[in-house]
Design a protein around this motif. Structure first.
Motif, PDB file in Angstrom:
ATOM      1  N   MET A  31       9.759  -4.146  -9.086  1.00 33.84           N
ATOM      2  CA  MET A  31       9.425  -4.652  -7.768  1.00 33.84           C
ATOM      3  C   MET A  31      10.277  -5.888  -7.473  1.00 33.84           C
ATOM      4  N   THR A  32      10.859  -5.894  -6.292  1.00 37.04           N
ATOM      5  CA  THR A  32      11.663  -7.058  -5.914  1.00 37.04           C
ATOM      6  C   THR A  32      10.745  -8.194  -5.478  1.00 37.04           C
ATOM      7  N   GLN A  84       9.388  -7.383  -2.021  1.00 39.05           N
ATOM      8  CA  GLN A  84       8.284  -6.430  -2.020  1.00 39.05           C
ATOM      9  C   GLN A  84       6.996  -7.100  -2.489  1.00 39.05           C
ATOM     10  N   ALA A  98      10.437   3.106 -15.299  1.00 37.73           N
ATOM     11  CA  ALA A  98       9.614   2.089 -14.656  1.00 37.73           C
ATOM     12  C   ALA A  98      10.296   1.577 -13.393  1.00 37.73           C
ATOM     13  N   GLU A  99       9.478   1.388 -12.362  1.00 45.42           N
ATOM     14  CA  GLU A  99      10.018   0.822 -11.128  1.00 45.42           C
ATOM     15  C   GLU A  99       9.930  -0.696 -11.190  1.00 45.42           C
TER      16      GLU A  99
END
Length: 47
Positions: A5-6, A9, A2-3
C-alpha cells in the motif's frame, strides 16, 4: 504476492474512516457503516 500500500492509499483510507466516524453518534454506528461498505464491496467483486 503481497500487495504494497502506498502512503497515498493509506492516507485515503484513513480519511474515509475519519469521515465515517465523524458522521456517527457512537462507535456502534460507525462499525455498522463500515460493515455495510465492506458488504457492498464484496457484492461488487462477485459480480
Amino acid at each position: 504476492m503481497a500487495e504494497i500500500m502506498t502512503d497515498r492509499q493509506y492516507n485515503g483510507i484513513l480519511q474515509m474512516i475519519e469521515m465515517i466516524v465523524n458522521g456517527c453518534k457512537d462507535l456502534e454506528e460507525a462499525k455498522r457503516k463500515i460493515a455495510e461498505l465492506r458488504r457492498e464491496k464484496e457484492k461488487m467483486t462477485k459480480e
